[in-house]
Each structure stands twice: as structure tokens, then as C-alpha cells.
Design a protein around this motif. Structure first.
Motif, PDB file in Angstrom:
ATOM      1  N   ARG A 139       0.815  -1.216   0.000  1.00 19.50           N
ATOM      2  CA  ARG A 139       0.000   0.000   0.000  1.00 19.50           C
ATOM      3  C   ARG A 139       0.848   1.266   0.000  1.00 19.50           C
ATOM      4  O   ARG A 139       0.562   2.215  -0.733  1.00 19.50           O
ATOM      5  CB  ARG A 139      -0.962  -0.027   1.190  1.00 19.50           C
ATOM      6  N   LEU A 140       1.902   1.282   0.807  1.00 21.39           N
ATOM      7  CA  LEU A 140       2.794   2.442   0.769  1.00 21.39           C
ATOM      8  C   LEU A 140       3.554   2.478  -0.552  1.00 21.39           C
ATOM      9  O   LEU A 140       3.767   3.554  -1.123  1.00 21.39           O
ATOM     10  CB  LEU A 140       3.764   2.394   1.948  1.00 21.39           C
ATOM     11  N   ALA A 141       3.937   1.312  -1.061  1.00 22.21           N
ATOM     12  CA  ALA A 141       4.629   1.245  -2.354  1.00 22.21           C
ATOM     13  C   ALA A 141       3.770   1.822  -3.476  1.00 22.21           C
ATOM     14  O   ALA A 141       4.294   2.402  -4.435  1.00 22.21           O
ATOM     15  CB  ALA A 141       5.010  -0.199  -2.672  1.00 22.21           C
ATOM     16  N   HIS A 142       2.459   1.679  -3.364  1.00 24.09           N
ATOM     17  CA  HIS A 142       1.541   2.249  -4.356  1.00 24.09           C
ATOM     18  C   HIS A 142       1.767   3.757  -4.470  1.00 24.09           C
ATOM     19  O   HIS A 142       1.874   4.300  -5.586  1.00 24.09           O
ATOM     20  CB  HIS A 142       0.098   1.957  -3.934  1.00 24.09           C
ATOM     21  N   TYR A 143       1.860   4.438  -3.349  1.00 22.29           N
ATOM     22  CA  TYR A 143       2.047   5.885  -3.356  1.00 22.29           C
ATOM     23  C   TYR A 143       3.441   6.247  -3.866  1.00 22.29           C
ATOM     24  O   TYR A 143       3.607   7.202  -4.639  1.00 22.29           O
ATOM     25  CB  TYR A 143       1.820   6.445  -1.950  1.00 22.29           C
ATOM     26  N   ILE A 144       4.431   5.511  -3.426  1.00 22.22           N
ATOM     27  CA  ILE A 144       5.804   5.801  -3.857  1.00 22.22           C
ATOM     28  C   ILE A 144       5.938   5.639  -5.371  1.00 22.22           C
ATOM     29  O   ILE A 144       6.514   6.502  -6.058  1.00 22.22           O
ATOM     30  CB  ILE A 144       6.786   4.880  -3.106  1.00 22.22           C
ATOM     31  N   GLU A 145       5.403   4.557  -5.895  1.00 24.07           N
ATOM     32  CA  GLU A 145       5.511   4.322  -7.336  1.00 24.07           C
ATOM     33  C   GLU A 145       4.790   5.396  -8.139  1.00 24.07           C
ATOM     34  O   GLU A 145       5.326   5.913  -9.134  1.00 24.07           O
ATOM     35  CB  GLU A 145       4.947   2.942  -7.672  1.00 24.07           C
ATOM     36  N   ARG A 146       3.593   5.744  -7.723  1.00 24.14           N
ATOM     37  CA  ARG A 146       2.829   6.727  -8.485  1.00 24.14           C
ATOM     38  C   ARG A 146       3.453   8.115  -8.416  1.00 24.14           C
ATOM     39  O   ARG A 146       3.483   8.841  -9.405  1.00 24.14           O
ATOM     40  CB  ARG A 146       1.378   6.742  -8.014  1.00 24.14           C
ATOM     41  N   ILE A 147       3.949   8.479  -7.255  1.00 20.62           N
ATOM     42  CA  ILE A 147       4.538   9.814  -7.133  1.00 20.62           C
ATOM     43  C   ILE A 147       5.877   9.884  -7.862  1.00 20.62           C
ATOM     44  O   ILE A 147       6.151  10.838  -8.594  1.00 20.62           O
ATOM     45  CB  ILE A 147       4.676  10.191  -5.646  1.00 20.62           C
ATOM     46  N   THR A 148       6.735   8.885  -7.707  1.00 21.31           N
ATOM     47  CA  THR A 148       8.038   8.926  -8.370  1.00 21.31           C
ATOM     48  C   THR A 148       7.925   8.781  -9.878  1.00 21.31           C
ATOM     49  O   THR A 148       8.774   9.274 -10.623  1.00 21.31           O
ATOM     50  CB  THR A 148       8.963   7.821  -7.815  1.00 21.31           C
ATOM     51  N   GLN A 149       6.847   8.123 -10.354  1.00 22.96           N
ATOM     52  CA  GLN A 149       6.660   7.933 -11.791  1.00 22.96           C
ATOM     53  C   GLN A 149       5.745   8.984 -12.414  1.00 22.96           C
ATOM     54  O   GLN A 149       5.459   8.934 -13.608  1.00 22.96           O
ATOM     55  CB  GLN A 149       6.088   6.537 -12.052  1.00 22.96           C
ATOM     56  N   GLY A 150       5.279   9.947 -11.616  1.00 27.32           N
ATOM     57  CA  GLY A 150       4.412  10.996 -12.129  1.00 27.32           C
ATOM     58  C   GLY A 150       3.032  10.508 -12.520  1.00 27.32           C
ATOM     59  O   GLY A 150       2.390  11.110 -13.399  1.00 27.32           O
ATOM     60  N   ARG A 151       2.560   9.458 -11.876  1.00 34.16           N
ATOM     61  CA  ARG A 151       1.234   8.915 -12.170  1.00 34.16           C
ATOM     62  C   ARG A 151       0.221   9.417 -11.151  1.00 34.16           C
ATOM     63  O   ARG A 151       0.571   9.802 -10.033  1.00 34.16           O
ATOM     64  CB  ARG A 151       1.270   7.380 -12.154  1.00 34.16           C
ATOM     65  N   GLN A 152      -1.025   9.421 -11.537  1.00 31.73           N
ATOM     66  CA  GLN A 152      -2.074   9.976 -10.685  1.00 31.73           C
ATOM     67  C   GLN A 152      -2.380   9.070  -9.482  1.00 31.73           C
ATOM     68  O   GLN A 152      -2.403   7.847  -9.589  1.00 31.73           O
ATOM     69  CB  GLN A 152      -3.361  10.181 -11.485  1.00 31.73           C
ATOM     70  N   ILE A 153      -2.632   9.732  -8.362  1.00 30.79           N
ATOM     71  CA  ILE A 153      -3.169   9.066  -7.180  1.00 30.79           C
ATOM     72  C   ILE A 153      -4.667   9.329  -7.172  1.00 30.79           C
ATOM     73  O   ILE A 153      -5.112  10.479  -7.312  1.00 30.79           O
ATOM     74  CB  ILE A 153      -2.526   9.616  -5.896  1.00 30.79           C
TER      75      ILE A 153
ATOM     76  N   ALA B 205       9.858   6.012   7.472  1.00 24.07           N
ATOM     77  CA  ALA B 205       9.319   4.802   6.846  1.00 24.07           C
ATOM     78  C   ALA B 205       9.254   4.968   5.331  1.00 24.07           C
ATOM     79  O   ALA B 205       9.550   4.036   4.574  1.00 24.07           O
ATOM     80  CB  ALA B 205       7.938   4.493   7.411  1.00 24.07           C
ATOM     81  N   VAL B 206       8.876   6.159   4.895  1.00 23.77           N
ATOM     82  CA  VAL B 206       8.828   6.426   3.453  1.00 23.77           C
ATOM     83  C   VAL B 206      10.234   6.398   2.860  1.00 23.77           C
ATOM     84  O   VAL B 206      10.467   5.804   1.794  1.00 23.77           O
ATOM     85  CB  VAL B 206       8.148   7.779   3.173  1.00 23.77           C
ATOM     86  N   ALA B 207      11.187   7.034   3.543  1.00 23.28           N
ATOM     87  CA  ALA B 207      12.566   7.042   3.054  1.00 23.28           C
ATOM     88  C   ALA B 207      13.112   5.620   2.949  1.00 23.28           C
ATOM     89  O   ALA B 207      13.791   5.272   1.964  1.00 23.28           O
ATOM     90  CB  ALA B 207      13.444   7.884   3.980  1.00 23.28           C
ATOM     91  N   GLU B 208      12.810   4.790   3.941  1.00 24.51           N
ATOM     92  CA  GLU B 208      13.261   3.392   3.906  1.00 24.51           C
ATOM     93  C   GLU B 208      12.641   2.652   2.735  1.00 24.51           C
ATOM     94  O   GLU B 208      13.323   1.890   2.031  1.00 24.51           O
ATOM     95  CB  GLU B 208      12.885   2.711   5.221  1.00 24.51           C
ATOM     96  N   ALA B 209      11.354   2.893   2.498  1.00 21.42           N
ATOM     97  CA  ALA B 209      10.683   2.244   1.379  1.00 21.42           C
ATOM     98  C   ALA B 209      11.217   2.750   0.043  1.00 21.42           C
ATOM     99  O   ALA B 209      11.362   1.987  -0.916  1.00 21.42           O
ATOM    100  CB  ALA B 209       9.177   2.478   1.459  1.00 21.42           C
ATOM    101  N   LEU B 210      11.532   4.040  -0.017  1.00 24.29           N
ATOM    102  CA  LEU B 210      12.126   4.598  -1.252  1.00 24.29           C
ATOM    103  C   LEU B 210      13.461   3.947  -1.543  1.00 24.29           C
ATOM    104  O   LEU B 210      13.766   3.589  -2.686  1.00 24.29           O
ATOM    105  CB  LEU B 210      12.298   6.106  -1.104  1.00 24.29           C
ATOM    106  N   ASN B 211      14.283   3.784  -0.510  1.00 21.17           N
ATOM    107  CA  ASN B 211      15.594   3.156  -0.687  1.00 21.17           C
ATOM    108  C   ASN B 211      15.451   1.709  -1.138  1.00 21.17           C
ATOM    109  O   ASN B 211      16.223   1.216  -1.963  1.00 21.17           O
ATOM    110  CB  ASN B 211      16.391   3.220   0.611  1.00 21.17           C
ATOM    111  N   THR B 212      14.443   1.036  -0.603  1.00 23.97           N
ATOM    112  CA  THR B 212      14.209  -0.359  -0.976  1.00 23.97           C
ATOM    113  C   THR B 212      13.780  -0.443  -2.433  1.00 23.97           C
ATOM    114  O   THR B 212      14.231  -1.303  -3.203  1.00 23.97           O
ATOM    115  CB  THR B 212      13.124  -0.982  -0.090  1.00 23.97           C
TER     116      THR B 212
END
Length: 313
Positions: free
Chosen positions: A183-197, A300-307
Motif C-alpha cells: 500500500r505504501l509502495a503504491h504511493y511511492i511508485e505513483r509519485i516517483t513515476q508521475g502517475r495519478q493518485i 518509513a517512506v525514506a526506507e521504502a524509497l531506498n528499498t
């Protein structure tokens, strides 16, 4: 030092709970189906908890001060455990969920808008149990996850064979790749890839907890207190989907893009068109101190981003 049985405990906050209990000198036994072994020095019983005869045989003459059940999803599983552990333990702690308060899955007492939901909103001592429903069907269980948890709590609460407590966890985050829900990865992927939430036009807040804090609270519920009944487990500081996105965006250095949908329409995880942020007042009154969501979420977000950006070998 206590003798503690953990049913499940092979991943995420359950694994951390086992490590915490062992580090504090408790004698720990883990029951699971054997896919992941516990740490060295922890007794491991490999058995399917749904097989009552096999569970009795595996336990032998063992007794415990406390049982912590991490993987009870149905009243059928709860009924088996209630029979098997009666006379074997004085206290039983079940990991439950915020989903028991979801008004989309049960008729619950109405609260004033924005009121954090207290434990008495769902009273397991009076909740109807239906063990005749098709709980063994995976599709049925997935569609009725919240009701399965409500009825599992009810079986234990109405059993009276031991002191029973239910820890109703908020949405759990943190741990990088250990956070297996995506679920957190969903937000990270969409924001880093410029996709809509996708968010509801009037997205309402919910509550969250870091996986380490939940492990700490479960340890506390098992060893430091004798409360019974349900207790809500959530960090202070509810967030809605846009506020969560803002934290992710700040860590990612990107602006979030949104698309609004009406109430009742599918949306991104944690975008809710109904309010069921929990009150954690009971746990505080009993002596547990919570962090604030904004204390740990950026990390937690930074850790997930690094992962998510780590090179694969």
C-alpha cells in the motif's frame, strides 16, 4: 520471565515480537506451518493450527502463561484455539484490525462525524458468531475479512476459558520490503513515476502505526498488563490520503498528481469515503504511550524509497 506461545510470528511485526520477547528473557514457543523458522533458541512447533488433533498432539503437555495469536482470521479457527488452549494458558491475546470498525461491512452504532471510534463500538462479548458460514473458502474469507475478525474476537470473548484481549491494529507501515501489502509502495511508485493518485473528493482520515510500535504494544499486552477486551492500537495523528501523499512527495522530491472520484468509487489505498479513525484513549489510560504518525512516517517512506530504488543482483 514468562512462557509465551506465538501462533504465526514468522514475518513483519510478528517476527519482531518474537525477537523482542526472546531478548527480554521470556521462554518463547512459535507455532506455524514451518515455512520460516524462528530465531535460534526459540522452540518451534510445525503444525497447521486448523488441524485440531494435530495441534493437540504437537503441544503435548505444554502450558503457557500467555498465547499471542497473530493469524486468527475466522470464528472456526478461534473455536479450535479456544478448545485447545483452555487449561493451557491464563491469557490469550489476539491480533485484530481496524477493519472491524468499517461501516461498509457491518451495521455499527452511528457516531458524530469525525469522532474517533472507541472499542465499545464493536463489542465482541455480544457479537453474533456463525461458524456454519463457508469460512474455509478462500474467496469468501477474503470478501468477509472484517467479519471474520469480528467473529473470531467474539468466540474468544464469549469462551471464558482464559483472560482474553484483542489488539485492534491501525494500518501498519514501515519496514521497507517487509511491508508486504504494497500500500505504501503504491504511493511511492505513483509519485516517483508521475502517475495519478486516485482520491475521493472528500477523502476522510484514518490512523496508522509503525510495525515496530505495534510489536512493542503486543509485547506490552502480553507481558505488562492484564487488561481484557479490545484495545485500539494506533499512533497519534490521523491522516487522509492527501496528507499521506504529501509526506511521500516530500521524501521523493516530486509533486503528487491527483484524480478525484466520488464517494463509493474505487480509489488508492487509504483513501476512504467513510470515517473510522480509531481512538487510542483506552491503551493510553492502561499505560501505553504512542508516538505521533509524523514522527516516524517520513523515515518509513525514506526506507521504502531506498528499498524500491536499490539495485538488484
Amino acid at each position: 520471565m514468562a512462557t509465551i506461545c506465538v501462533i504465526g510470528g514468522s514475518r513483519y511485526f510478528g517476527k519482531l515480537l518474537v525477537q523482542r520477547l526472546q531478548a527480554r528473557g521470556h521462554r518463547v514457543t512459535v507455532i506455524n506451518r514451518g515455512s520460516i523458522p524462528p530465531p535460534a533458541g526459540v522452540e518451534h512447533l510445525v503444525v497447521d493450527r486448523d488441524d485440531e488433533a494435530a495441534l493437540i498432539a504437537a503441544l503435548g503437555s505444554r502450558n503457557f502463561d500467555v498465547v499471542v495469536d497473530q493469524v486468527c482470521y475466522t470464528p472456526v479457527q478461534a473455536a479450535i484455539a479456544a478448545r485447545v488452549f483452555s487449561g493451557r494458558t491464563r491469557r490469550y491475546v489476539m491480533t485484530s484490525t481496524i477493519e472491524v470498525y468499517d461501516p461498509a461491512t457491518a451495521a455499527l452504532p452511528a457516531l458524530p462525524p469525525g469522532t474517533p471510534v472507541p472499542e465499545e463500538t464493536v463489542d465482541p462479548a455480544t457479537w453474533l458468531v456463525r461458524t456454519d458460514l463457508p469460512w474455509h473458502d478462500a474467496a469468501y474469507l477474503q470478501a468477509h475479512y472484517a467479519e471474520g475478525k469480528r467473529q473470531a474476537e467474539a468466540v474468544f470473548a464469549q469462551h471464558h476459558g482464559f483472560g482474553f484481549a484483542a489488539v485492534r491494529s491501525a494500518h501498519v507501515l514501515g519496514g521497507g520490503s517487509q511491508e508486504f501489502t504494497g500500500r505504501l509502495a503504491h504511493y511511492i511508485e505513483r509519485i516517483t513515476q508521475g502517475r495519478q493518485i486516485i482520491v475521493h473528493a472528500e477523502a476522510l482520515p484514518s490512523v496508522f502505526i509503525h510495525y515496530q510500535e505495534l510489536a512493542e504494544l503486543l509485547e506490552w499486552a502480553a507481558t505488562a498488563t492484564d487488561f481484557t477486551g479490545p484495545v485500539n492500537a494506533s499512533s497519534d495523528g490521523p491522516l487522509d490520503a492527501r496528507a499521506l501523499s504529501a509526506v511521500v512527495a516530500a521524501q521523493a522530491g516530486r509533486e503528487p498528481l491527483y484524480r478525484s472520484v466520488a464517494a463509493g468509487e474505487p480509489a488508492s489505498p487509504f483513501s476512504f469515503d467513510r470515517h473510522y479513525a480509531m481512538s487510542n484513549a483506552r491503551a493510553k489510560k492502561l499505560g501505553f504511550s504512542f508516538s505521533h504518525t509524523t514522527d516516524w512516517l517520513p523515515g518509513a517512506v525514506a526506507e521504502a524509497l531506498n528499498t524500491s530504488t536499490a539495485p538488484t543482483s
